[in-house]
Design an enzyme around this catalytic site. Structure first.
Site, PDB file in Angstrom:
ATOM      1  N   HIS A  12      34.939  -2.569  -0.415  1.00 28.13           N
ATOM      2  CA  HIS A  12      36.133  -3.395  -0.592  1.00 28.13           C
ATOM      3  C   HIS A  12      35.866  -4.792  -0.009  1.00 28.13           C
ATOM      4  O   HIS A  12      35.429  -4.918   1.137  1.00 28.13           O
ATOM      5  CB  HIS A  12      37.291  -2.719   0.151  1.00 28.13           C
ATOM      6  CG  HIS A  12      38.620  -3.370  -0.025  1.00 28.13           C
ATOM      7  ND1 HIS A  12      39.440  -3.150  -1.111  1.00 28.13           N
ATOM      8  CD2 HIS A  12      39.298  -4.225   0.781  1.00 28.13           C
ATOM      9  CE1 HIS A  12      40.560  -3.837  -0.975  1.00 28.13           C
ATOM     10  NE2 HIS A  12      40.500  -4.501   0.167  1.00 28.13           N
ATOM     11  N   MET A  39      40.199 -14.224   0.958  1.00 23.98           N
ATOM     12  CA  MET A  39      41.414 -14.905   1.439  1.00 23.98           C
ATOM     13  C   MET A  39      41.202 -16.414   1.395  1.00 23.98           C
ATOM     14  O   MET A  39      40.144 -16.900   1.790  1.00 23.98           O
ATOM     15  CB  MET A  39      41.698 -14.487   2.880  1.00 23.98           C
ATOM     16  CG  MET A  39      41.813 -12.990   3.078  1.00 23.98           C
ATOM     17  SD  MET A  39      42.013 -12.614   4.831  1.00 23.98           S
ATOM     18  CE  MET A  39      42.030 -10.825   4.769  1.00 23.98           C
ATOM     19  N   MET A  81      50.000  -2.611  -0.406  1.00 27.95           N
ATOM     20  CA  MET A  81      49.612  -3.073   0.936  1.00 27.95           C
ATOM     21  C   MET A  81      50.464  -2.348   1.969  1.00 27.95           C
ATOM     22  O   MET A  81      51.695  -2.344   1.880  1.00 27.95           O
ATOM     23  CB  MET A  81      49.837  -4.588   1.070  1.00 27.95           C
ATOM     24  CG  MET A  81      48.856  -5.457   0.313  1.00 27.95           C
ATOM     25  SD  MET A  81      47.113  -5.198   0.718  1.00 27.95           S
ATOM     26  CE  MET A  81      47.063  -5.545   2.476  1.00 27.95           C
ATOM     27  N   MET A 104      43.234 -12.245  -2.344  1.00 26.92           N
ATOM     28  CA  MET A 104      44.461 -12.711  -1.686  1.00 26.92           C
ATOM     29  C   MET A 104      44.424 -14.227  -1.775  1.00 26.92           C
ATOM     30  O   MET A 104      44.234 -14.929  -0.783  1.00 26.92           O
ATOM     31  CB  MET A 104      44.497 -12.215  -0.235  1.00 26.92           C
ATOM     32  CG  MET A 104      44.832 -10.734  -0.142  1.00 26.92           C
ATOM     33  SD  MET A 104      44.393 -10.024   1.456  1.00 26.92           S
ATOM     34  CE  MET A 104      42.691  -9.609   1.137  1.00 26.92           C
ATOM     35  N   SER A 123      36.338  -1.827   4.071  1.00 30.82           N
ATOM     36  CA  SER A 123      36.502  -3.276   3.928  1.00 30.82           C
ATOM     37  C   SER A 123      35.426  -3.971   4.747  1.00 30.82           C
ATOM     38  O   SER A 123      35.458  -3.971   5.975  1.00 30.82           O
ATOM     39  CB  SER A 123      37.887  -3.700   4.408  1.00 30.82           C
ATOM     40  OG  SER A 123      37.902  -5.102   4.581  1.00 30.82           O
ATOM     41  N   ASP A 152      46.022  -0.020   1.447  1.00 36.78           N
ATOM     42  CA  ASP A 152      45.179  -0.942   2.194  1.00 36.78           C
ATOM     43  C   ASP A 152      45.927  -1.465   3.418  1.00 36.78           C
ATOM     44  O   ASP A 152      46.946  -2.137   3.282  1.00 36.78           O
ATOM     45  CB  ASP A 152      44.796  -2.100   1.260  1.00 36.78           C
ATOM     46  CG  ASP A 152      43.826  -3.080   1.877  1.00 36.78           C
ATOM     47  OD1 ASP A 152      43.401  -2.876   3.021  1.00 36.78           O
ATOM     48  OD2 ASP A 152      43.484  -4.066   1.184  1.00 36.78           O
ATOM     49  N   ASP A 184      37.581  -8.388   0.835  1.00 37.49           N
ATOM     50  CA  ASP A 184      38.849  -9.092   1.011  1.00 37.49           C
ATOM     51  C   ASP A 184      38.642 -10.595   0.918  1.00 37.49           C
ATOM     52  O   ASP A 184      38.093 -11.205   1.835  1.00 37.49           O
ATOM     53  CB  ASP A 184      39.452  -8.736   2.376  1.00 37.49           C
ATOM     54  CG  ASP A 184      40.034  -7.339   2.379  1.00 37.49           C
ATOM     55  OD1 ASP A 184      40.862  -7.049   1.493  1.00 37.49           O
ATOM     56  OD2 ASP A 184      39.652  -6.537   3.250  1.00 37.49           O
ATOM     57  N   HIS A 226      39.426  -7.666  -3.691  1.00 35.74           N
ATOM     58  CA  HIS A 226      40.864  -7.827  -3.444  1.00 35.74           C
ATOM     59  C   HIS A 226      41.136  -9.318  -3.235  1.00 35.74           C
ATOM     60  O   HIS A 226      40.815  -9.870  -2.183  1.00 35.74           O
ATOM     61  CB  HIS A 226      41.227  -6.996  -2.194  1.00 35.74           C
ATOM     62  CG  HIS A 226      42.650  -7.116  -1.769  1.00 35.74           C
ATOM     63  ND1 HIS A 226      43.099  -6.657  -0.549  1.00 35.74           N
ATOM     64  CD2 HIS A 226      43.755  -7.626  -2.388  1.00 35.74           C
ATOM     65  CE1 HIS A 226      44.398  -6.887  -0.442  1.00 35.74           C
ATOM     66  NE2 HIS A 226      44.816  -7.477  -1.536  1.00 35.74           N
TER      67      HIS A 226
END
Ligand code: DX5
Ligand code: ZN
Length: 218
Positions: free
Chosen positions: A31, A35, A135, A66, A6, A173, A33, A64
């Site tokens: 990866h 957010m 998760m 979120m 990540s 993850d 992330d 990913h």
């Protein structure tokens, strides 16, 4: 077994250099992330960063999301260069539509679930996705402790996937490290995201190798 570092845990000032180091250290995927400060209580980065990372590597980009209502942004993340787009079942009313959009663009579709979300929530969509992201910490922050109660979901999910002969892979993850990776692998996970255990100490190759070759078994 695929290892997906990540990049959020890396040095974002030197993101290109970090990606090159991860490539030579044997990372399988990168990866990312994303957010939004609404679905989770943190804000990270978005489309422009995915676009920049796309320009410096051929490794698959595992995005990913979120974010709340991911349907508003899926197309843009794909245009930016995502190879795998994973969104949360808790974040949208349009799960099926989103999966279809990702698949139509010839990308891999993933559905994610938080530690306290039952697998029943994603079962109706299991036959349409490529990946289920379980998760193993509450989404929002790296560096948290692995929640061992999430393991039973991996086991249960793996059983269903095998029974139905579905080509779905389980990704995990959060809090993955050389001490717990084997037990999670044994439960049925095949794709391992890791932040702290790769970036925090030592050298990336040693850390990735440690995840792949660890002898820890509890
Ligand atoms: C958490 C993120 C994870 C996290 C991984 O919301 O989805 O990818 O940054 O970091 P570690 O491995 O440190 O938990
Ligand atoms: Zn993640």
């Amino acid at each position: 077994m695929l290892i997906a570092p990540s990049i959020l845990s890396g040095d974002l000032l030197k993101i290109g250099k970090e990606i090159k180091k991860l490539e030579s250290a044997g990372a399988d995927w990168i990866h990312l992330d994303v957010m939004d400060g609404q679905f989770v209580r943190n804000i990270s980065f978005g489309i422009p960063v995915v676009k920049s990372v796309r320009q410096c590597t051929d490794l698959p980009l595992d995005v990913h999301l979120m974010i709340k209502d991911p349907e508003n942004y899926i197309e843009e993340f794909i245009k930016a260069g995502a190879d795998i787009v994973t969104f949360h079942v808790e974040s949208t009313e349009c799960v099926e539509k989103n999966i279809k959009e990702i698949k139509k663009a010839d990308k891999k579709a993933g559905i994610a679930l938080k530690p306290n979300t039952n697998i029943e929530e994603i079962l109706p969509f299991l036959r349409y996705v490529d990946i289920v992201l379980v998760m193993t910490v509450e989404p929002g922050f790296s560096g948290q402790r692995f929640l061992s109660y999430t393991l039973s979901k991996v086991v249960e999910l793996k059983k269903i996937i095998d029974e139905k002969h579905l080509p779905v892979k389980i990704e995990v993850d959060g809090g993955i490290n050389p001490q717990n990776v084997n037990i999670v692998k044994g439960a049925g996970a095949e794709i391992f995201v890791a932040g702290n255990s790769i970036f925090f100490l030592g050298n990336y190759k040693e850390n990735i190798d440690a995840l792949r070759n660890t002898n820890w078994s509890f």
